[in-house]
Motif scaffolding. Structure first.
Motif, PDB file in Angstrom:
ATOM      1  N   GLY A   1      -4.539   4.627  -1.476  1.00  0.00           N
ATOM      2  CA  GLY A   1      -5.852   4.594  -0.937  1.00  0.00           C
ATOM      3  C   GLY A   1      -6.366   5.539  -0.212  1.00  0.00           C
ATOM      4  N   ASN A   2      -7.617   5.322   0.258  1.00  0.00           N
ATOM      5  CA  ASN A   2      -8.504   6.254   0.730  1.00  0.00           C
ATOM      6  C   ASN A   2      -8.988   5.852   2.226  1.00  0.00           C
ATOM      7  N   LYS A   3      -8.498   4.948   2.800  1.00  0.00           N
ATOM      8  CA  LYS A   3      -8.703   4.503   3.794  1.00  0.00           C
ATOM      9  C   LYS A   3      -8.255   5.524   5.206  1.00  0.00           C
ATOM     10  N   GLU A   4      -8.694   5.704   6.149  1.00  0.00           N
ATOM     11  CA  GLU A   4      -8.451   6.453   7.223  1.00  0.00           C
ATOM     12  C   GLU A   4      -6.813   6.497   7.664  1.00  0.00           C
ATOM     13  N   ASP A   5      -6.367   5.046   7.733  1.00  0.00           N
ATOM     14  CA  ASP A   5      -4.945   4.839   8.330  1.00  0.00           C
ATOM     15  C   ASP A   5      -3.978   5.464   7.188  1.00  0.00           C
TER      16      ASP A   5
ATOM     17  N   ARG B   1       0.855  -1.187  -0.010  1.00  0.00           N
ATOM     18  CA  ARG B   1       0.094  -0.211  -0.059  1.00  0.00           C
ATOM     19  C   ARG B   1       0.889   1.176  -0.017  1.00  0.00           C
TER      20      ARG B   1
ATOM     21  N   LYS C   1      -4.712   7.908   5.066  1.00  0.00           N
ATOM     22  CA  LYS C   1      -4.849   9.277   5.093  1.00  0.00           C
ATOM     23  C   LYS C   1      -4.023   9.881   6.255  1.00  0.00           C
TER      24      LYS C   1
END
Length: 403
Positions: free
Chosen positions: A58-62, A48, A64
């Motif tokens: 990616g757009n997941k919170e972790d 990732r 970001k």
């Protein structure tokens, strides 16, 4: 020296503690071909990670969250680079790493340095520094600490962060928040400047934050007693004993120029016979530690005799002084009783000696300066500005040219 090339890279590194695709996230700074790596103390996943973008994918919170962290880290690194340039330091990998990641013990903080210098002054009390000077710098340190807390909301700041803006804001804070006068604010800023100059001389600070900053002082006309007012004071009879004592001690200072602390500590052992066969005083000024000698005028001798018992102990104080605060309070009563419309303070006696007693009677400025214990003639010259007789003498010579 500015850098010719600058590079910043983030990458993943496998360690013996890595599990699966998880890796330790590292950074690498390269300046003029010299690189150094540092750990971000964060872990991320190989599958990732976009090495070309230097960011998590990616757009997941972790993802970001890790990218926000890297953005903040980049901003911090570029701020450090700008700080080196502002302080006139070479932009090198070593200097930038020292600034960003150096041990706190190796960095210099202004309040720590200020306190250390004050401690040295305290250790040299009476051996180069007067108690008044020490207290003044202690107050200056206190004001500087309050300002840093008010302005930056922290306990201390690195000296490398000192700049013109800091000095300007400190001066403004003293005048507004602390409500200091122009001269008082300049005095405190001037004390702070001495600490800054120490940092520059020690090689801890390359750029002078006081460059182009001017310490402005307003000229203050110091009040003194005229000859008539002094004569009225001397002849006044008081029914209250404490007022008579204060008047006598004040008058003694008017005829010797001694400040309160020096009169308070005055011992009989400090009198001696001068080269003229007359009585003199020899004392070390408390404020400047200058050795000062003053020939005694008759009114001063009369005051000494009035308070001298037959069996004189050379270690005994000459006068039964009250505290400075009480002396000034009683002097206000004396001024009212004598009809003197001035705010009478004990220090006014010193001004009276310089003006009414000496300069008005044409005692040379150089002689007055010596008797006042001034370090330079410049300190005495402002008294000459307010002596009318000097103006009269100067104009008298000028008039002769236009007869």
């Amino acid at each position: 020296m500015l850098e010719k090339s600058f590079g910043l890279l983030f990458f993943l590194k496998k360690t013996k503690f890595s599990k699966g695709t998880e890796r330790l996230l590292y950074g690498r700074i390269t300046i003029n071909g010299i690189s150094k790596e540092f750990s971000t103390k964060r872990n991320w996943y190989k599958d990732r990670w976009n090495q070309g973008a230097n960011r998590a994918t990616g757009n997941k919170e972790d993802a970001k969250s890790i990218n926000y962290y890297l953005d903040a880290l980049v901003a911090k690194i570029y701020d450090g680079k700008r700080e080196l340039i502002t302080n006139g330091e070479d932009v090198t990998t070593e200097n930038l790493f020292q600034l960003l990641f150096g041990n706190t013990d190796d960095r210099k903080f202004i309040l720590q340095i200020f306190q250390a210098e004050n401690d040295k002054m305290k250790a040299l009390e009476g051996k180069g520094y007067a108690i008044g000077t020490i207290k003044r710098f202690e107050t200056s340190l206190s004001h500087t600490r309050e300002f840093i807390k008010w302005k930056y909301n922290c306990e201390d700041i690195e000296i490398r962060k000192l700049d013109y803006e800091f000095v300007k804001e400190y001066d403004f804070w003293l005048k507004t928040v602390r409500n200091c006068s122009q001269n008082t604010a300049s005095k405190y800023v001037g004390n702070f400047k001495k600490i800054v100059l120490h940092c520059i001389k020690s090689g801890w600070l390359r750029k002078d934050p006081f460059h182009q900053f001017k310490l402005l002082r307003k000229e203050v006309i110091k009040e003194f007693l005229t000859e008539d007012e002094l004569e009225c004071l001397m002849k006044k009879e008081f029914s209250i004993n404490r007022l008579e004592i204060v008047r006598d001690i004040f008058a003694f200072s008017c005829f010797t120029g001694l400040a309160y602390t020096d009169v308070y500590k005055l011992m009989h052992s400090q009198f001696f016979t001068g080269v003229d066969g007359k009585k003199w005083i020899s004392y070390q000024r408390t404020k400047t530690l200058n050795l000062t000698k003053v020939p005694l005028l008759n009114p001063a001798i009369q005051m000494i005799e009035k308070y001298t018992t037959e069996a004189v102990n050379l270690d005994d104080k000459v006068f039964p002084c009250f505290s400075n605060q009480k002396m000034n309070a009683y002097l206000k009563e004396i001024a009212d009783l004598c009809g003197i419309n001035k705010t009478l303070t004990f220090h006014m006696a010193r001004h009276t000696f310089a003006t009414t007693v000496t300069l008005t009677n044409r005692v040379p400025l150089e002689t007055v300066s010596k008797m006042m214990g001034h370090k330079s003639l410049k300190q005495t010259q402002h008294y000459a500005k307010i002596v009318d007789v000097k103006i009269s003498d100067d104009m008298k010579r000028l008039r002769q040219k236009f007869v």
